[in-house]
Design a protein around this motif. Structure first.
Motif, mmCIF file in Angstrom:
data_model
loop_
_atom_site.group_PDB
_atom_site.id
_atom_site.type_symbol
_atom_site.label_atom_id
_atom_site.label_comp_id
_atom_site.label_asym_id
_atom_site.label_seq_id
_atom_site.Cartn_x
_atom_site.Cartn_y
_atom_site.Cartn_z
ATOM 1 N N LEU A 1 0.815 -1.216 0.000
ATOM 2 C CA LEU A 1 0.000 0.000 0.000
ATOM 3 C C LEU A 1 0.845 1.261 0.000
ATOM 4 C CD1 LEU A 1 -2.756 -1.274 2.421
ATOM 5 C CD2 LEU A 1 -3.020 -0.809 -0.040
ATOM 6 N N TRP B 1 -3.719 6.486 5.380
ATOM 7 C CA TRP B 1 -4.366 5.836 4.249
ATOM 8 C C TRP B 1 -4.022 4.346 4.226
ATOM 9 C CZ3 TRP B 1 -2.630 3.285 -0.174
ATOM 10 C CH2 TRP B 1 -3.592 3.054 -1.162
ATOM 11 N N VAL C 1 -6.868 1.351 4.535
ATOM 12 C CA VAL C 1 -7.087 0.358 3.485
ATOM 13 C C VAL C 1 -6.742 -1.040 4.004
ATOM 14 C CG1 VAL C 1 -6.438 -0.376 1.160
ATOM 15 C CG2 VAL C 1 -6.731 2.069 1.664
ATOM 16 N N LEU D 1 -12.804 -2.456 -2.386
ATOM 17 C CA LEU D 1 -11.451 -1.964 -2.103
ATOM 18 C C LEU D 1 -11.260 -0.566 -2.677
ATOM 19 C CD1 LEU D 1 -8.475 -2.142 -1.255
ATOM 20 C CD2 LEU D 1 -8.073 -3.588 -3.271
ATOM 21 N N ARG E 1 -13.076 2.094 -0.537
ATOM 22 C CA ARG E 1 -12.376 2.362 0.731
ATOM 23 C C ARG E 1 -11.122 3.186 0.479
ATOM 24 N NH1 ARG E 1 -13.026 0.263 6.113
ATOM 25 N NH2 ARG E 1 -11.154 0.815 7.237
ATOM 26 N N ALA E 2 -10.346 2.802 -0.518
ATOM 27 C CA ALA E 2 -9.106 3.516 -0.834
ATOM 28 C C ALA E 2 -9.382 4.940 -1.298
ATOM 29 C CB ALA E 2 -8.323 2.752 -1.891
#
Length: 164
Positions: free
Chosen positions: A18, A27, A31, A43, A46-47
């Motif tokens: 990430l 962040w 995630v 995903l 959320r990101a």
């Protein structure tokens, strides 16, 4: 790596993956801690939500992960492979393009005090230069918002490459 493999990564390995997408600890944690994800849209949401707002320190951290547009990565933090792939549409061997990018980068840094960032993937040098020129006319708040949007787009692009 598949989404299933990403979901199964130990936390420190997920953090490493990430961080290459967006080097912002908040962040990364958001995630990572949202796992497991059933599918890419979950995903992605959320990101995207976690990257929608960056404070000044997070913005600085995120920008440190990117070389100037049109330049090769010069720091281990630049994630050279991803940057080169994303900037593949910008022909560094074209002397005029290289000069215009260098001049535009310098003008942008004088104007805003930070490196110009754009999701270069899928864009040609003329498109990048046009965006650079347009964004030089932004006020500080508008440009900060655009910078965060571009960082989010890059993070999502990179995330999709590693966990889809």
């Amino acid at each position: 790596m598949t989404l299933t493999e990403f979901n199964a990564l130990p936390p420190q390995d997920a953090d490493a993956v990430l961080t290459r997408c967006l080097p912002v600890p908040r962040w990364v944690a958001a995630v990572r801690d949202g796992r497991p994800y059933a599918a890419w849209p979950e995903l992605e949401a959320r990101a995207s939500d976690a990257a929608a707002h960056l404070d000044d320190g997070e913005l600085d951290d995120a920008l440190a992960g990117h070389p100037r547009i049109g330049e090769r990565a010069s720091s281990p933090a630049h994630h050279a492979e991803a940057s080169a792939r994303e900037q593949s549409g910008v022909d560094r061997s074209d002397a005029q393009v290289a000069r215009e990018l260098a001049e535009g980068n310098a003008a942008y840094e004088r104007r805003f005090g930070r490196v110009f960032i754009i999701r270069a993937a899928g864009r040609s040098a003329p498109e990048v230069l046009a965006e650079l020129d347009r964004r030089l006319g932004n006020d500080d708040a508008t440009e900060r918002d655009e910078t965060v949007r571009q960082l989010r787009e890059i993070a999502l692009l990179r995330l999709r490459e590693v966990a889809s």
